[in-house]
Design an enzyme around this catalytic site. Structure first.
Site, PDB file in Angstrom:
ATOM      1  N   HIS A 184       0.870  -1.187   0.000  1.00  0.00           N
ATOM      2  CA  HIS A 184       0.000   0.000   0.000  1.00  0.00           C
ATOM      3  C   HIS A 184       0.902   1.230   0.000  1.00  0.00           C
ATOM      4  O   HIS A 184       1.822   1.341   0.818  1.00  0.00           O
ATOM      5  CB  HIS A 184      -0.879  -0.052   1.257  1.00  0.00           C
ATOM      6  CG  HIS A 184      -1.490   1.254   1.656  1.00  0.00           C
ATOM      7  ND1 HIS A 184      -2.338   1.962   0.847  1.00  0.00           N
ATOM      8  CD2 HIS A 184      -1.387   1.972   2.810  1.00  0.00           C
ATOM      9  CE1 HIS A 184      -2.745   3.056   1.489  1.00  0.00           C
ATOM     10  NE2 HIS A 184      -2.172   3.082   2.674  1.00  0.00           N
TER      11      HIS A 184
ATOM     12  N   TYR B  55      -6.159   9.157   1.793  1.00  0.00           N
ATOM     13  CA  TYR B  55      -6.281   9.701   3.145  1.00  0.00           C
ATOM     14  C   TYR B  55      -5.034  10.523   3.459  1.00  0.00           C
ATOM     15  O   TYR B  55      -3.977  10.355   2.846  1.00  0.00           O
ATOM     16  CB  TYR B  55      -6.505   8.600   4.189  1.00  0.00           C
ATOM     17  CG  TYR B  55      -5.362   7.619   4.376  1.00  0.00           C
ATOM     18  CD1 TYR B  55      -4.275   7.920   5.190  1.00  0.00           C
ATOM     19  CD2 TYR B  55      -5.387   6.368   3.763  1.00  0.00           C
ATOM     20  CE1 TYR B  55      -3.238   7.017   5.390  1.00  0.00           C
ATOM     21  CE2 TYR B  55      -4.360   5.451   3.948  1.00  0.00           C
ATOM     22  CZ  TYR B  55      -3.282   5.785   4.757  1.00  0.00           C
ATOM     23  OH  TYR B  55      -2.256   4.897   4.936  1.00  0.00           O
TER      24      TYR B  55
ATOM     25  N   ASP C  94     -29.205 -21.165  14.452  1.00  0.00           N
ATOM     26  CA  ASP C  94     -30.440 -21.927  14.533  1.00  0.00           C
ATOM     27  C   ASP C  94     -30.372 -23.068  13.530  1.00  0.00           C
ATOM     28  O   ASP C  94     -29.731 -22.970  12.480  1.00  0.00           O
ATOM     29  CB  ASP C  94     -31.677 -21.047  14.305  1.00  0.00           C
ATOM     30  CG  ASP C  94     -31.700 -20.375  12.942  1.00  0.00           C
ATOM     31  OD1 ASP C  94     -30.654 -20.369  12.247  1.00  0.00           O
ATOM     32  OD2 ASP C  94     -32.759 -19.837  12.574  1.00  0.00           O
TER      33      ASP C  94
END
Length: 818
Positions: free
Chosen positions: A224, A258, A550
């Site tokens: 990255h 960012y 379940d």
């Protein structure tokens, strides 16, 4: 009290956090080993930018991040802060992103994350470098911020060592020592370290380390890009060397960027470049590791960053006066679904995994792992991060690489809840697949199965029903994605006529042997000691009484049970409880079998002539099963219905699947039979109040709170979780909402408000043709009564809704028993 000897392999942010959490719980015989120096070991932590954002599509990941930021805030280090609450600011430059920020605000609201939506001027007031003309607004989360990762590591390690833990550098673990299916320690290049517990916290080396113990850890080391600019003139002297940053972390997700401060410079992270999977075997482990030189920092590739720089300067014009001064391609871990990997090796007792964990979630993962290891049960729901959540086909090299690369590409994308994996596809198809394609099936994928969502061939049916008065309000663009009004027609036709559903992807296990009944009685809440032919709905709980899953259990023979389950974590749970004496055999029979759910008021009319079995209520009662034939095909019929209509689940071997389909559709043609898909199925089950494990309820909920008391028999001698149930006092209840506006639609995870207060959140929803409105399940305070009006925040709109009793449709169960 004697505690286990624990060895943690990896002294990065996860291993150090885990040592702190374990020693705080009294496990003082803890040894942390790392192949590198302490504490800049050369892994991902050593170069991590330290962003911690709590808001996430996953409730679990939000909780992990929230704990991380609060814990790091409390840490002390002699060199300065470990966490700086500079806040987070996500900006939108497109309408789609601005709408998505409203959706994120809803997630934050429903989970107690402090937040506010801001206009452009307010965004610039927080981050003066932004050009206000480029943005539409932003989402501000003031408690988010920056972790000083290496200080946080050392601060936690120091506390752990004060309680007795050891941290040993330059220890290359070459082997896990095991005996009789349990760990006994690890062998390093310098000797053996004894252990009862070994925890793999090796970061992007995790997959390679897992291979040593025969375990596939599904992650890909991915590079990255991270760059640091030359000094930004307007930031000169603003941040002291100690403070380092005062502007909020800025995310420009429309361009995969960012930004965070490093004094008077900006760090820029970029996800817009091509995926760069890394071969950890080619990394240099022998070089002297420093903050500048380490195996996890690869050479910067400027060509991949060119677009990032252009877009950065467009948002933050002052950057145009500077340049990238330094950069690197840092390695960290990506998984097929973007979540961490946690749990214990099923076949090697005592070997635990905490992998693919970013700094953002590190302390939260460590706390949860410590709870799991010490108490036997994690404190929060972890089914989305469970080591055994993946199907076998999802553990192949090709699948892991392809899907993890997609995860990287989509980190900052606007992801619709029904967006589908792009590749690989058509890995698992039912025997009916070609017939479904011929009918224009539009497929969703889950568990690598292709599942029809709706059928284009039912377009004429839609037109006919609309002509007869069926009203289907137009949807907004977001909720209309991956949806068709045809699905509403399919649901309506199921209620009025007959439809066939492909239930093949429903996970099925066979439990057999003399100990099968005893095992099921111990694992589940309902009484399964019934006659051959019985079908029972039941739950599996954890030791604290929370709902794990379940099941629908059919007793096919005296010692043979077919278990309808929810996925690989159920297989894992059952496997871990198999008796050692070999008295129970467990097989996954899903792929070897197939199933058609034939439901609707005309189902008996269609199926009756095809089988010698008496299909009347006297012949095959509700919740009973029987072996019979349909034409020449041997089948098992189960009179159950997840859509709440008369009908059967019809099971046979996969080899007979196509013939079964053709027989049923030929017989059903005079009666208007249709194939129907998952969207109709989901709407019908919500009308009937039927819950979906993992979506509507998790281990954080009790059966009573989920409205499933009927599946619990406290009169049984024992079952896992029984002792804990009386001590669990739930303050919330799963309720049904009916939205007031027929055109209103929600999709799940939206916050629910009463007055000015957010009091709960939606789990799942579907538009009901039977009542002509959207119905939703939502967790609300237990004292909320039927008829209460609430509000649901959906994107940029707020809808009125009313709490109603469930099931909304056919509460007397007359339709299913007719």
């Amino acid at each position: 009290m004697t505690t286990p000897k624990a060895v943690i392999v990896g002294a990065g942010i996860v291993g150090s956090s885990l040592a702190d959490e374990l020693t705080a719980r009294g496990w003082t015989d803890v040894t942390v080993l790392d192949r590198g120096p302490l504490f800049a070991t050369g892994g991902s932590t050593s170069h991590a930018p330290g962003l911690v954002f709590a808001t996430n599509p996953s409730k679990t990941m939000t909780e992990l991040a929230s704990y991380t930021l609060e814990k790091f805030s409390s840490l002390e280090h002699p060199d300065g802060w470990c966490f700086n609450h500079v806040g987070g600011l996500e900006v939108a430059t497109t309408e789609a992103r601005w709408t998505d920020l409203h959706r994120k605000a809803g997630w934050a609201a429903s989970r107690g994350v402090e937040h506010e939506l801001l206009d452009p001027a307010e965004c610039v007031a927080l981050h003066p470098l932004i050009d206000p003309d480029t943005i539409l607004g932003g989402l501000h989360t003031p408690r988010d911020g920056l972790a000083k990762a290496l200080r946080a590591v050392e601060a936690q390690a120091t506390r752990a060592m004060a309680r007795g833990a050891r941290f040993l550098p330059h220890q290359d673990v070459v082997e896990v020592v095991e005996s009789n299916g349990a760990v006994r320690g690890v062998r390093t290049t310098t000797g053996i370290v004894d252990a009862d517990i070994v925890v793999c916290c090796t970061g992007f080396w995790g997959r390679e380390f897992g291979r040593r113990v025969g375990l596939t850890i599904p992650l890909v080391p991915m590079a990255h890009q991270y760059a640091i600019t030359t000094p930004v003139a307007s930031r000169a002297g603003v941040n002291s060397p100690l403070a380092e940053a005062s502007l909020p972390i800025l995310r420009h997700q429309d361009q995969d960027l960012y930004f965070r401060e490093h004094g008077d410079r900006l760090g820029i992270g970029y996800y817009g470049h091509r995926p760069m999977p890394s071969d950890v075997g080619a990394l240099d482990y022998d070089a002297v590791i420093s903050l500048d030189e380490m195996p996890s920092k690869l050479a910067f590739t400027p060509g991949d960053f060119e677009e990032a720089w252009l877009q950065s300067a467009a948002l933050l014009p002052e950057l145009g006066d500077g340049k990238v001064e330094e950069g690197f391609n840092g390695i960290f871990s990506f998984t097929p679904d973007g979540h961490s990997v946690m749990g214990e090796h099923r076949e090697l007792s005592g070997f635990w995994v905490a992998e693919a964990v970013w700094v953002t979630h590190s302390a939260g993962v460590a706390r949860t792992m410590a709870e799991w290891m010490v108490d036997g049960t994690p404190g929060i729901d972890v089914h989305e991060t469970d080591l055994y959540r993946f199907e076998d086909a999802a553990l192949t090299d090709d699948f892991i690489l392809t899907t993890s690369s997609q995860s990287f590409v989509e980190v900052y994308d606007v992801i619709h809840p029904h967006d589908q994996r792009k590749a690989p596809r058509q890995v698992r198809t039912s025997p009916f697949y070609e017939r479904q394609v011929a009918l224009g099936a539009q497929f969703w994928e889950a568990g690598l199965w292709e599942r029809p969502a709706w059928f284009e061939s039912n377009g004429a049916l839609l037109d006919s029903l609309i002509a007869d008065g069926l009203e289907i309000p137009a949807r907004d663009a977001w909720s209309a994605r991956h949806w068709s009004p045809i699905a509403v027609a399919e649901a309506a036709w199921t209620r009025s006529h007959v439809a066939a559903y492909d239930m093949t992807p429903l996970t099925r296990y066979e439990l057999s042997g003399p100990g099968a009944l005893d095992l099921l009685q111990r694992l589940t809440t309902n009484n399964l000691d019934k006659s051959v032919g019985s079908v029972t709905y039941t739950l599996m709980l954890d030791e604290k009484g929370g709902v794990r899953s379940d099941l629908t259990v059919a007793r096919l023979r005296e010692q043979t049970f077919q278990v309808g389950a929810n996925g690989p974590t159920d297989f894992d749970w059952i496997s871990r409880h198999l008796p050692d004496d070999g008295s129970v055999s467990l097989r996954d029979i899903t792929g070897a079998t197939c199933c058609i759910g034939l439901w609707g008021p005309l189902a008996r009319t269609v199926l009756g002539p095809l089988t010698p079995l008496d299909l009347t209520n006297d012949g095959l009662r509700y919740f009973r099963s029987a072996a019979t034939t349909i034409g020449s095909i041997p089948v098992t019929l189960m009179r159950v219905s997840y859509v709440g209509e008369l009908g059967w689940e019809i099971y046979t071997s996969a080899e007979y699947g196509r013939a079964l389909w053709d027989l049923i559709f030929d017989a059903g043609a005079p009666h208007g039979i249709i194939a129907a898909g998952r969207i109709a199925f989901n709407s019908l089950r919500i009308e009937k109040g039927y819950r979906s494990a993992g979506t509507d309820m998790t281990i954080e909920h009790t059966p009573s709170a989920a409205g499933l008391d009927f599946a619990v028999r406290m009169s049984k001698d024992t079952f896992i979780g029984k002792e804990a149930l009386p001590q669990r006092d739930s303050t919330s209840q799963l309720r049904t909402l009916r939205l007031a506006d027929p055109a209103a639609v929600v999709l799940g995870k939206e916050p629910v408000s009463f007055g000015d207060d957010v009091v709960g959140y939606v789990t799942s929803a579907g538009w009901s043709p039977t009542v002509g409105a959207c119905l939703a399940f939502a967790w609300l305070p237990s004292d909320v009564s039927d008829g209460t009006e609430v509000h649901v925040a959906y994107l940029e709109t707020t809808y009125r809704a009313t709490v109603v009793a469930d099931p909304v449709v056919d509460p007397e169960m007359k339709r299913i028993r007719r």
